[in-house]
Design an enzyme around this catalytic site. Structure first.
Site, PDB file in Angstrom:
ATOM      1  CG  ASN A  10      -8.613 -18.561  -2.036  1.00  5.70           C
ATOM      2  OD1 ASN A  10      -9.037 -19.297  -1.068  1.00  5.70           O
ATOM      3  ND2 ASN A  10      -7.442 -18.014  -2.012  1.00  5.70           N
ATOM      4  CE  LYS A  17      -7.313 -13.202  -3.411  1.00  2.00           C
ATOM      5  NZ  LYS A  17      -6.075 -13.224  -3.011  1.00  2.00           N
ATOM      6  NE  ARG A  89      -5.130 -21.372  -1.351  1.00  2.00           N
ATOM      7  CZ  ARG A  89      -4.932 -20.638  -0.332  1.00  2.00           C
ATOM      8  NH1 ARG A  89      -5.578 -19.691  -0.030  1.00  2.00           N
ATOM      9  NH2 ARG A  89      -3.800 -21.015   0.531  1.00  2.00           N
ATOM     10  CG  HIS A 178       1.966 -20.662   0.644  1.00  2.00           C
ATOM     11  ND1 HIS A 178       2.763 -20.178   1.810  1.00  2.00           N
ATOM     12  CD2 HIS A 178       0.895 -19.949   1.159  1.00  2.00           C
ATOM     13  CE1 HIS A 178       2.074 -19.446   2.521  1.00  2.00           C
ATOM     14  NE2 HIS A 178       0.999 -19.417   2.100  1.00  2.00           N
ATOM     15  CG  HIS A 206       4.069 -17.585  -0.636  1.00  2.00           C
ATOM     16  ND1 HIS A 206       3.426 -17.312  -1.858  1.00  2.00           N
ATOM     17  CD2 HIS A 206       3.518 -16.947   0.275  1.00  2.00           C
ATOM     18  CE1 HIS A 206       2.378 -16.769  -1.621  1.00  2.00           C
ATOM     19  NE2 HIS A 206       2.255 -16.444  -0.335  1.00  2.00           N
ATOM     20  CG  LEU A 207       8.983 -14.312   2.173  1.00  2.00           C
ATOM     21  CD1 LEU A 207      10.320 -13.458   2.058  1.00  2.00           C
ATOM     22  CD2 LEU A 207       9.076 -15.252   3.258  1.00  2.00           C
ATOM     23  N   GLY A 208       4.213 -13.594   2.529  1.00  2.00           N
ATOM     24  CA  GLY A 208       3.029 -12.862   2.531  1.00  2.00           C
ATOM     25  C   GLY A 208       2.474 -12.630   4.154  1.00  2.00           C
ATOM     26  NE  ARG A 239      -0.943 -18.462   9.878  1.00  2.00           N
ATOM     27  CZ  ARG A 239      -0.863 -18.538   8.408  1.00  2.00           C
ATOM     28  NH1 ARG A 239      -0.542 -19.753   8.167  1.00  2.00           N
ATOM     29  NH2 ARG A 239      -1.627 -17.923   7.489  1.00  2.00           N
ATOM     30  CG  ASP A 281       0.797  -4.230   6.685  1.00  2.00           C
ATOM     31  OD1 ASP A 281       1.783  -4.067   6.119  1.00  2.00           O
ATOM     32  OD2 ASP A 281      -0.430  -4.458   5.938  1.00  2.00           O
ATOM     33  N   GLY A 331       7.939 -10.646  -0.106  1.00  2.00           N
ATOM     34  CA  GLY A 331       8.810 -11.019  -0.927  1.00  2.00           C
ATOM     35  C   GLY A 331       8.984 -10.281  -2.342  1.00  2.00           C
ATOM     36  CD  GLU A 332       4.733 -10.819  -5.487  1.00  2.00           C
ATOM     37  OE1 GLU A 332       3.815  -9.974  -5.895  1.00  2.00           O
ATOM     38  OE2 GLU A 332       4.190 -12.014  -5.498  1.00  2.00           O
ATOM     39  CG  ASN A 333       5.519  -5.462  -3.098  1.00  2.00           C
ATOM     40  OD1 ASN A 333       5.468  -4.984  -4.311  1.00  2.00           O
ATOM     41  ND2 ASN A 333       4.304  -6.097  -2.813  1.00  2.00           N
ATOM     42  CD  GLU A 383      -0.957 -18.506  -3.941  1.00  2.00           C
ATOM     43  OE1 GLU A 383      -1.085 -17.370  -3.777  1.00  2.00           O
ATOM     44  OE2 GLU A 383      -1.168 -19.437  -3.283  1.00  2.00           O
TER      45      GLU A 383
END
Ligand code: AMP
Length: 401
Positions: A10, A17, A89, A178, A206-208, A239, A281, A331-333, A383
């Site tokens: 990526n 990555k 990707r 995404h 998808h919340l990052g 953004r 953050d 979203g995950e945390n 992903e």
């Protein structure tokens, strides 16, 4: 080790990555990141099981030098003999790619042409492809597009109310991003719901650092919040997401900002960072909000309000909703953000289960609602797994031909 591993790359403008994923077991054998490429102090860090290592790269090292370092690491670990493909990707495939493809010169040329739509991302993705072709000339290279999953959007969802010729002649439309993440969590949600994805109506959030949301009807994306670029839609780390397009002109004509300055404001100093003037953050903002910092509280409130509004609006194309999915770092945390979102969706008779909400963090999946017709599922995204799997499938079908 079996010959079923895929090297997943990526490439960003100054980063690379990577992961080596065994597509039979699903295990990640190696993962890491080369960063600050082209700068004074680039470095590469990687992890094999729990063992973490880091190495400086020569000053101004570029993508191909990072990849050379990565090849050495892969060979030292003995992973090279197990590789069957390299999966890339690629951010923008325009309307040309509805699914992943084996890369050839024509595919590269199309990705190059789509650089106009993704000037920061596609050129970096091509650098990664060129470097990987040089490093692994014997391996098939596969492109997996962020936009592909959203190619099922109907015209009424993807067209802007602009002169039609802008779409016809210049491809100005909503593409969405995404896609691999929305696809992955939709399929995992179907497993959790116990029915085929083709029978599932879902809203995936998808919340990052970047955030997007998708309406998925019978397993297909029918609407999504990101647009021609990844700037549209939800509030993100830096953004703005949706704004009145007239703001651009106001900033330009009345306040004297140049177009590139406005672009930088909208992409780099807006969103959570812009409102709070503290951080992009979510963790920092939650800490500040707990200390009763009003601006941090406001930023998180606006962030969650926008998500809740999108979720409510995406019930329009779906008609029936089976589940809302939360994924990505936030979203995950973040039980805090999920709670703020769910509480604003009371009209759908969703009732948060606080214990379940706290339990579904740090890699744990689960439904965070008290029992109701609609579920709210936390599902960690993967992903890299989608990219590895697509690459392996295309490679084996090519061998069969
Ligand atoms: P991603 O781009 O998917 O890696 O997500 C990055 C975002 O996830 C950042 O805003 C982080 O603050 C946020 N995040 C990661 N862990 C947590 C956590 N435990 N609580 C709240 N936000 C988190």
């Amino acid at each position: 080790m079996t010959s079923s591993c895929v090297l997943v790359l990526n490439c960003g403008s100054s980063s690379l990555k990577f992961a080596v994923i065994d597509t039979q077991s699903g295990n990640t054998s190696l993962s890491g990141l080369a960063e600050k490429l082209g700068e004074q102090d680039p470095q590469i860090s990687w992890k094999v099981q729990q063992d973490k290592q880091k190495k400086q790269l020569p000053a101004h090292a570029a993508h191909h030098e990072a990849l050379e370092a990565l090849v050495n690491i892969i060979k030292q670990m003995g992973f090279d003999t197990s590789l069957i493909a390299v999966g890339h990707r690629v951010v923008h495939g325009g309307e040309n790619f509805t699914q992943s493809v084996i890369i050839n010169e024509q595919v590269k040329e199309t990705i190059r042409k789509k650089s106009q739509l993704a000037p920061l991302h596609n050129p970096a993705n091509l650098l990664g492809i060129d470097a990987a072709e040089a490093a692994f000339p014997e391996l098939p290279q596969v492109a997996v597009f962020d936009t592909a999953f959203h190619q099922s959007l109907p015209q009424k969802a993807f067209l802007y109310a602009l002169p039609y010729s802008l779409y016809q002649n210049h491809g100005v439309r909503k593409y969405g991003f995404h896609g691999t993440s929305h696809y992955f969590v939709a399929n995992e949600a179907a497993k959790a719901l116990g029915k085929p994805v083709e029978q599932c109506n879902l809203i995936t959030a998808h919340l990052g650092n970047g955030c997007s949301i998708a309406a998925i009807k019978n397993g297909e994306s029918v609407d999504t919040s990101m647009g021609l670029t990844p700037l549209e839609g939800l509030v993100m780390g830096t953004r703005s997401g949706d704004i009145d397009p007239g703001i651009f002109n106001f900033l330009n004509e009345q306040l004297g900002y140049a177009p590139e300055e406005i672009n930088a404001i909208l992409n780099k100093s807006s969103g959570l960072k812009g409102i709070s003037e503290i951080s992009n953050d979510c963790r920092n903002l939650e800490e500040a909000a707990e200390q009763v910092n009003e601006r941090a509280q406001l930023a998180l409130e606006i962030f969650a309000y926008r998500i809740a509004k999108y979720i409510a609006s995406y019930t329009v194309p779906l008609g029936r909703l089976d589940a809302i999915i939360f994924t990505g770092g936030i979203g995950e945390n973040s039980s805090y953000i999920r709670e703020l979102v769910i509480r604003q969706l009371a009209i759908f008779q969703l009732e948060l289960d606080e214990e379940r909400n706290l339990a579904a963090r740090f890699g744990q999946s689960g439904n965070i609602l008290k029992d109701s017709a609609i579920q709210a599922l936390v599902i960690p995204t993967n992903e890299e797994w989608v990219i590895a799997n697509d690459a392996a499938m295309l490679t084996s079908s090519q061998e069969e031909q």
